[in-house]
Structure formats: structure tokens, C-alpha cells
Motif scaffolding. Sequence first.
Motif, short mmCIF file in Angstrom:
data_model
loop_
_atom_site.label_atom_id
_atom_site.label_comp_id
_atom_site.label_asym_id
_atom_site.label_seq_id
_atom_site.Cartn_x
_atom_site.Cartn_y
_atom_site.Cartn_z
N ALA A 65 -9.65 12.23 8.33
CA ALA A 65 -9.31 11.10 7.46
C ALA A 65 -10.16 11.18 6.20
CB ALA A 65 -9.54 9.77 8.17
N ASN A 66 -9.59 10.73 5.11
CA ASN A 66 -10.30 10.67 3.83
C ASN A 66 -10.47 9.22 3.42
OD1 ASN A 66 -10.49 13.48 3.42
ND2 ASN A 66 -8.40 13.54 2.66
N CYS A 67 -11.58 8.95 2.74
CA CYS A 67 -11.86 7.62 2.23
C CYS A 67 -12.01 7.72 0.72
CB CYS A 67 -13.15 7.08 2.87
SG CYS A 67 -13.61 5.43 2.31
N VAL A 68 -11.13 7.04 0.00
CA VAL A 68 -11.20 7.03 -1.46
C VAL A 68 -11.42 5.60 -1.94
CG1 VAL A 68 -9.80 9.10 -1.77
CG2 VAL A 68 -8.69 6.87 -1.72
N VAL A 69 -12.14 5.45 -3.04
CA VAL A 69 -12.45 4.13 -3.57
C VAL A 69 -11.59 3.89 -4.80
CG1 VAL A 69 -14.27 2.60 -4.40
CG2 VAL A 69 -14.80 4.36 -2.69
N VAL A 70 -10.92 2.74 -4.79
CA VAL A 70 -9.95 2.38 -5.81
C VAL A 70 -10.34 1.03 -6.41
CG1 VAL A 70 -7.51 1.83 -6.17
CG2 VAL A 70 -8.15 3.63 -4.59
N SER A 71 -10.03 0.85 -7.69
CA SER A 71 -10.29 -0.46 -8.31
C SER A 71 -9.18 -0.82 -9.28
CB SER A 71 -11.64 -0.45 -9.04
OG SER A 71 -11.55 0.34 -10.21
N GLU A 78 -12.76 -7.57 -11.45
CA GLU A 78 -12.50 -6.29 -10.81
C GLU A 78 -12.34 -6.46 -9.31
OE1 GLU A 78 -14.05 -1.81 -11.29
OE2 GLU A 78 -15.61 -3.23 -10.74
N ARG A 79 -11.39 -5.71 -8.76
CA ARG A 79 -11.14 -5.71 -7.32
C ARG A 79 -11.28 -4.29 -6.82
NH1 ARG A 79 -6.07 -9.95 -7.34
NH2 ARG A 79 -7.17 -11.50 -8.59
N VAL A 80 -12.15 -4.10 -5.84
CA VAL A 80 -12.47 -2.76 -5.33
C VAL A 80 -12.08 -2.68 -3.85
CG1 VAL A 80 -14.33 -1.09 -4.91
CG2 VAL A 80 -14.39 -2.54 -6.95
N ALA A 81 -11.54 -1.53 -3.48
CA ALA A 81 -11.20 -1.29 -2.08
C ALA A 81 -11.44 0.17 -1.73
CB ALA A 81 -9.74 -1.65 -1.80
N ALA A 82 -11.89 0.39 -0.51
CA ALA A 82 -11.95 1.73 0.05
C ALA A 82 -10.67 1.92 0.86
CB ALA A 82 -13.17 1.86 0.95
N CYS A 83 -9.99 3.02 0.62
CA CYS A 83 -8.72 3.31 1.29
C CYS A 83 -8.93 4.48 2.24
CB CYS A 83 -7.65 3.67 0.28
SG CYS A 83 -7.36 2.38 -0.96
N VAL A 84 -8.56 4.29 3.50
CA VAL A 84 -8.77 5.32 4.52
C VAL A 84 -7.40 5.79 5.01
CG1 VAL A 84 -9.92 5.90 6.68
CG2 VAL A 84 -10.89 4.12 5.19
N VAL A 85 -7.11 7.07 4.76
CA VAL A 85 -5.82 7.65 5.14
C VAL A 85 -6.06 8.99 5.83
CG1 VAL A 85 -4.55 6.50 3.27
CG2 VAL A 85 -5.48 8.78 2.90
N LEU A 86 -5.10 9.40 6.66
CA LEU A 86 -5.20 10.72 7.27
C LEU A 86 -5.16 11.78 6.17
CD1 LEU A 86 -2.95 10.36 10.44
CD2 LEU A 86 -5.46 10.40 10.32
N ALA A 87 -5.82 12.89 6.40
CA ALA A 87 -5.94 13.93 5.38
C ALA A 87 -4.63 14.66 5.10
CB ALA A 87 -7.01 14.94 5.79
N ASN A 88 -3.65 14.52 5.99
CA ASN A 88 -2.36 15.15 5.71
C ASN A 88 -1.42 14.19 4.97
OD1 ASN A 88 -1.84 13.43 7.84
ND2 ASN A 88 -0.70 14.93 9.05
N LEU A 179 1.20 7.82 1.79
CA LEU A 179 2.41 8.56 1.43
C LEU A 179 2.25 9.99 1.92
CD1 LEU A 179 2.81 7.47 -2.31
CD2 LEU A 179 4.24 6.75 -0.39
N PRO A 180 3.36 10.70 2.11
CA PRO A 180 3.22 12.11 2.48
C PRO A 180 2.43 12.88 1.41
CG PRO A 180 5.50 11.38 2.63
CD PRO A 180 4.74 10.28 1.97
N ALA A 181 1.69 13.89 1.84
CA ALA A 181 0.95 14.73 0.89
C ALA A 181 1.97 15.44 0.01
CB ALA A 181 0.08 15.72 1.62
N ARG A 182 1.55 15.75 -1.17
CA ARG A 182 2.45 16.46 -2.12
C ARG A 182 2.57 17.90 -1.77
NH1 ARG A 182 0.82 13.67 -7.81
NH2 ARG A 182 1.18 11.61 -7.07
#
Length: 182
Positions: A65-71, A78-88, A179-182
Motif C-alpha cells: 500500500a502507498n500513502c500519499v498526502v493531498v491538500s 487548507e484541508r489535508v488528508a493522507a490517502c492510503v491505496v493499494l500499490a496496484n 482508481l486502476p493504475a495507469r
Amino acid sequence: MSVPAEAQRVAGDLELVPAGENADLVPDAVRKALPEGSWALGIDPDLADTQALVDAAHVPLDGSANCVVVSGKRDGAERVAACVVLANTRADVNGAVKRLLDVRKASFLPMDRAVEESGMEYGGITPLGLPGDWRVLVDSAVAASDWVLIGSGVRTSKLVVRGSDLAALPNAEVLDIALPAR
């Protein structure tokens, strides 16, 4: 303590050790937020990026899983969130995440800010031990995973935790954000 087979599967060829007992692998802020029964593994920092680790250690992409930080901003706040999604998969930043944050435009937090504000290293950011005012958006596929390999807060290790433990984090919200990986 014996390593569960599914936990070992997501670690590929790497050796798992109890995360809470290995201070050299897990930073303090992350260790304080570790769910019981979590595992850690040491890695070469050059392998901190998911694809590099998958290629080098036979780690399954669908078990990582990957964790990316979005704002984004709304009415000057400002609104910040960490998004955790499977790496695929990839986080649906311009769709689901933008709507959840209720902002006109969502984008990845600049690397220097993500590192400074999380207190973690780039390439190792994890949903464990993040600032208390950040939302943690956990994709439903991550929450449904028995075990996932995820960052530890530093580039020299990874964690293996239950998806249900990520879903149970204090600021976690389980949603469909991938979403599906590109």
C-alpha cells in the motif's frame, strides 16, 4: 512469536520482525501508533519506492500500500488528508478525494511540506503517527486486506500491518478512493 503466513507473503523474500520491539526500524511517533501484532523489516533505502522493492524482493504489488498526502483549500482554509491505496491502484485525487475534502482543486502536498509536517521521510510516509488534524482516507480494498506492506516513516524499513488496523486508526475513514493504475 511466529509470523503469520499471509504477513510473510506480502513481505516477499524479506525477514519480518516484531515492529514494536525494534526501535532501530520504526521512528518513535510511528511506534507509538503501531497496532499490536505489526511487523517490520529493514530495507536498503534505495528500495523504498514500491516498484523497486517489488522488483528486488519479490514483494507482491497487490499486497503493498502507498500513502500519499493531498491538500486543497476551501474558503481560505487548507484541508489535508493522507490517502492510503493499494500499490496496484492510484488515489483518485481529482475525483473522490477532491469531493471528500470539499475543495475545488486537490493536489499532492509539496514534498518538503509533507516531510516537515508529517515528521517522516519522503518515500516512507505512513498513515501511522501522522498529525492528529489530518484526515486519513483508507481505500476499502486496503481495509479489506489481511495484511499490507506500507511505509514506516523512514526509507530504511517497511511495516506489515493488518488492513483492518489501518481502518481503525483514529482519523481513518474507509472509502472507495482508488482508481486502476495507469
